[in-house]
Scaffold this motif. Structure first.
Motif, PDB file in Angstrom:
ATOM      1  N   LYS A  74      -3.393   0.771  11.269  1.00 42.53           N
ATOM      2  CA  LYS A  74      -4.652   0.801  10.526  1.00 42.53           C
ATOM      3  C   LYS A  74      -4.769  -0.361   9.541  1.00 42.53           C
ATOM      4  CE  LYS A  74      -4.563   5.870  10.823  1.00 42.53           C
ATOM      5  NZ  LYS A  74      -5.701   6.045  11.734  1.00 42.53           N
ATOM      6  N   ILE A  78      -2.674  -1.033   7.096  1.00 36.83           N
ATOM      7  CA  ILE A  78      -2.147  -0.665   5.780  1.00 36.83           C
ATOM      8  C   ILE A  78      -0.788  -1.342   5.590  1.00 36.83           C
ATOM      9  CG2 ILE A  78      -1.404   1.237   4.310  1.00 36.83           C
ATOM     10  CD1 ILE A  78      -4.414   1.219   4.934  1.00 36.83           C
ATOM     11  N   LEU A 110       0.283   3.928  10.014  1.00 41.53           N
ATOM     12  CA  LEU A 110      -0.302   3.185   8.894  1.00 41.53           C
ATOM     13  C   LEU A 110      -0.465   1.705   9.256  1.00 41.53           C
ATOM     14  CD1 LEU A 110       1.739   4.797   5.984  1.00 41.53           C
ATOM     15  CD2 LEU A 110      -0.713   5.077   6.376  1.00 41.53           C
ATOM     16  N   TRP A 120      -4.341   8.967   8.299  1.00 37.22           N
ATOM     17  CA  TRP A 120      -5.768   8.620   8.220  1.00 37.22           C
ATOM     18  C   TRP A 120      -6.340   8.911   6.832  1.00 37.22           C
ATOM     19  CZ3 TRP A 120      -9.652  12.189   7.274  1.00 37.22           C
ATOM     20  CH2 TRP A 120      -9.371  13.539   7.501  1.00 37.22           C
ATOM     21  N   LYS A 125      -8.577   2.298   1.321  1.00 32.01           N
ATOM     22  CA  LYS A 125      -9.681   1.386   1.590  1.00 32.01           C
ATOM     23  C   LYS A 125     -10.933   1.721   0.769  1.00 32.01           C
ATOM     24  CE  LYS A 125      -8.127  -0.003   6.194  1.00 32.01           C
ATOM     25  NZ  LYS A 125      -8.410  -0.053   7.659  1.00 32.01           N
ATOM     26  N   GLU A 145      -5.367   6.032   4.630  1.00 35.17           N
ATOM     27  CA  GLU A 145      -6.210   4.884   4.959  1.00 35.17           C
ATOM     28  C   GLU A 145      -7.549   4.966   4.238  1.00 35.17           C
ATOM     29  OE1 GLU A 145      -8.378   2.692   8.766  1.00 35.17           O
ATOM     30  OE2 GLU A 145      -7.814   4.799   8.880  1.00 35.17           O
ATOM     31  N   ASP A 182       0.820  -1.208   0.000  1.00 34.84           N
ATOM     32  CA  ASP A 182       0.000   0.000   0.000  1.00 34.84           C
ATOM     33  C   ASP A 182       0.855   1.261   0.000  1.00 34.84           C
ATOM     34  OD1 ASP A 182      -2.503  -1.284  -0.002  1.00 34.84           O
ATOM     35  OD2 ASP A 182      -2.446  -1.559   2.162  1.00 34.84           O
ATOM     36  N   THR A 222       2.781  -1.683   4.690  1.00 33.03           N
ATOM     37  CA  THR A 222       3.743  -0.582   4.611  1.00 33.03           C
ATOM     38  C   THR A 222       5.163  -1.119   4.602  1.00 33.03           C
ATOM     39  OG1 THR A 222       2.222   0.824   5.876  1.00 33.03           O
ATOM     40  CG2 THR A 222       4.510   1.556   5.711  1.00 33.03           C
TER      41      THR A 222
END
Length: 539
Positions: free
Chosen positions: A26, A28, A23, A314, A321, A317, A6, A30
């Motif tokens: 959440k 994600i 990140l 955020w 998503k 994210e 991502d 990374t």
């Protein structure tokens, strides 16, 4: 797409590490990589504020860094002849962000704690000793060419890239962004000393800015036995001569002798005031020193970068998503660049006060400041120098307190008194006052919050501690901080972002009805069937 992460974070200083952690929290995927094999072992940043401590808290690291931080003391400005011409103190309790307003810290162990936490996040991949060579943008990803110490090359693909690679950022250069100079370039010698117990008693207990035209200097009280001095390099002096031990101890002899401690680090820097013109090009973004450089006179350099990380995490994210359109990422520069520029201009103005070398102008400066602030000067609060957000992913048309930082009260929990974020996390939150019934929150607003993994917080009545009802959190304050904030602003509700900035407020019921529309507009929410489980949790 197979083999694509991502986000790739280039650079693993405190900003890159914290962005990767946010990140990863959440979910994600990374990759964070850095050209060095380990953290820089010497101190650079020396202070951060309560907003940054709240980010550290949200990462679950407040206890881990506690041993390396101490409260930021009073700051005094001494003019010609040593006369006090200004003083700044931290805001008194109750603390609006849940923490003391400022901290001194030791950067190496602070960074170590953050890096260690990354190893426990399964969605974060750490790659050290890897250097970026090039990047190529495609419609749906970025291709990065990376080389390690053995000159072995690899290709990494990521949906988004964030350059946290410092003031000389290759990422910034590769996307064709340049710096706007705010006209401040001053050479200074920075000296860090580990002071023996015998020497500590000789030193001031406060931070002191010596606005002395013969040699402007700064004295900083660090954590433990760490003390820092900064000396302006005068015209005609060279970095080579300033970095010699004999020169350093000659400059320090006003405070210490070599028997009182040992030099930890000495380096000559040019303090810059710079802000990048472009913070994003398609799928590549900048954060930290790659996007801006701030003179140290407000101790905001690292703070600026961590605010970037909290702001960006955020938003990435939501876009990754599929909950927000890519336009949401435009708000990153719209919010952060004016904030950084204003803060940097303030730091520059303080630097101009300190750096005056003309004795006559310095005397005029002292007289002017004392006439404005009183003699002795009235105390000012350094937190008042930090602005809010002006526009972007928030309802700026409402005016303050939109764009300001939302308070973090102490609340009563089953385990005792706890900070709000430790109980409810850092997500979108709609906070309503006791006189607003949960049923008054419109269904479409609940739906938006559900789709955003948000929540409703009902502030309990001080007398009855009325439960809010199913699908919401009831919070009982320990000290009335939040109730007072809502009352002072005349609010019945506040909608807060994951980075704790106020997105929108309600002063009347019709404002609640409009909030879902405001979320759609300012967050560029993607129209789709919201997750029924999330909605059910809020109904």
């Amino acid at each position: 797409m197979s083999g694509v992460v991502d986000v790739a974070v280039v650079g693993m200083g405190p900003v890159g590490a914290i962005l990767a952690a946010l990140l990863g929290q959440k979910g994600i995927s990374t990759v964070v990589f850095d050209k060095s094999d380990d953290i820089f072992p010497l101190p650079r940043a020396i202070a951060f504020d309560h907003e940054i401590m709240r980010v550290v808290q949200n990462l679950g690291l407040a206890d881990a860094v506690h041993a390396y931080v101490v409260p930021y003391p009073r700051t005094e400005y001494h003019g010609v002849g040593g006369k006090l011409i200004a003083c700044y103190e931290p805001l008194p309790p109750p603390y609006a962000q849940g923490w003391q307003p400022g901290f001194m810290f030791q950067q190496p162990p602070f960074e170590r704690a953050i890096r260690l936490s990354l190893a426990d996040i399964p969605t974060v991949d750490i790659q050290l000793g890897k250097t970026l060579e090039a990047l190529t943008q495609h419609d749906d990803h970025v291709e990065l060419s990376i080389i390690d110490g053995t000159e072995e090359r690899q290709t990494l693909r990521a949906r988004y890239v964030v350059g946290c690679d410092g003031g000389g950022s290759l990422v910034r250069k590769l996307i064709g962004s340049d710096f706007e100079s705010l006209d401040f370039d001053e050479p200074w010698l920075v000296v860090d000393v580990l002071v023996d117990e015998s020497g500590i008693g000789k030193l001031p207990r406060n931070v002191v800015q010596y606005c002395d035209p013969q040699r402007p200097a700064t004295y900083v009280v660090g954590s433990g036995n760490h003390r820092r001095w900064e000396f302006m390099v005068l015209p005609g002096e060279t970095a080579e001569e300033m970095n010699r031990d004999e020169t350093i101890w000659r400059l320090l002899e006003r405070w210490l002798t070599p028997e009182d401690g040992k030099l930890w680090r000495a380096a000559t820097y040019v303090f810059h005031a710079l802000v990048a013109n472009g913070w994003r090009r398609d799928r590549v973004l900048l954060a930290g020193d790659a996007a801006h450089m701030t003179p140290p006179f407000m101790a905001q350099g690292m703070c600026q970068g961590i605010r970037d990380a909290a702001n960006l995490a955020w938003k990435l994210e939501l876009v990754l998503k599929g909950r927000s359109g890519v336009e949401l990422l435009d708000s990153y520069q719209h919010e952060r660049r004016p904030h950084v520029r204003t803060t940097t201009e303030t730091a520059k103005a303080l630097g101009r006060i300190i750096c005056e070398l003309d004795p006559a102008k310095a005397s005029e400066r002292d007289a002017r400041m004392l006439s404005e602030k009183g003699d002795p000067p009235a105390v000012q609060y350094r937190q008042s120098l930090i602005p809010g957000l002006m526009e972007g992913a928030l309802c700026s048309e409402q005016g303050p307190p939109v764009g300001s930082r939302f308070p973090q009260p102490r609340i009563v929990s089953e385990a005792g008194i706890a900070l709000l974020d430790d109980q409810v996390g850092a997500a979108f939150r709609l906070v309503i006052v006791p006189r607003v019934d949960l049923a008054e929150v419109p269904a479409n607003l609940r739906q938006r919050l559900g789709a955003l993994d948000g929540m409703i917080l009902c502030l309990a009545d001080e007398k009855t501690s009325r439960p809010c009802g199913p699908g919401a959190w009831t919070i009982v304050e320990a000290d009335g901080l939040l109730a007072a904030w809502l009352r002072d602003h005349g609010l019945i509700a506040a909608l807060v972002r994951p980075d704790h900035y106020v997105f929108a407020v309600a002063r009347k019921a019709s404002d609640l009805n409009a909030m879902s529309r405001w979320l759609d507009k300012h967050l560029h929410l993607v129209t789709r069937q919201a997750d029924s489980t999330s909605i059910a949790a809020l109904v």
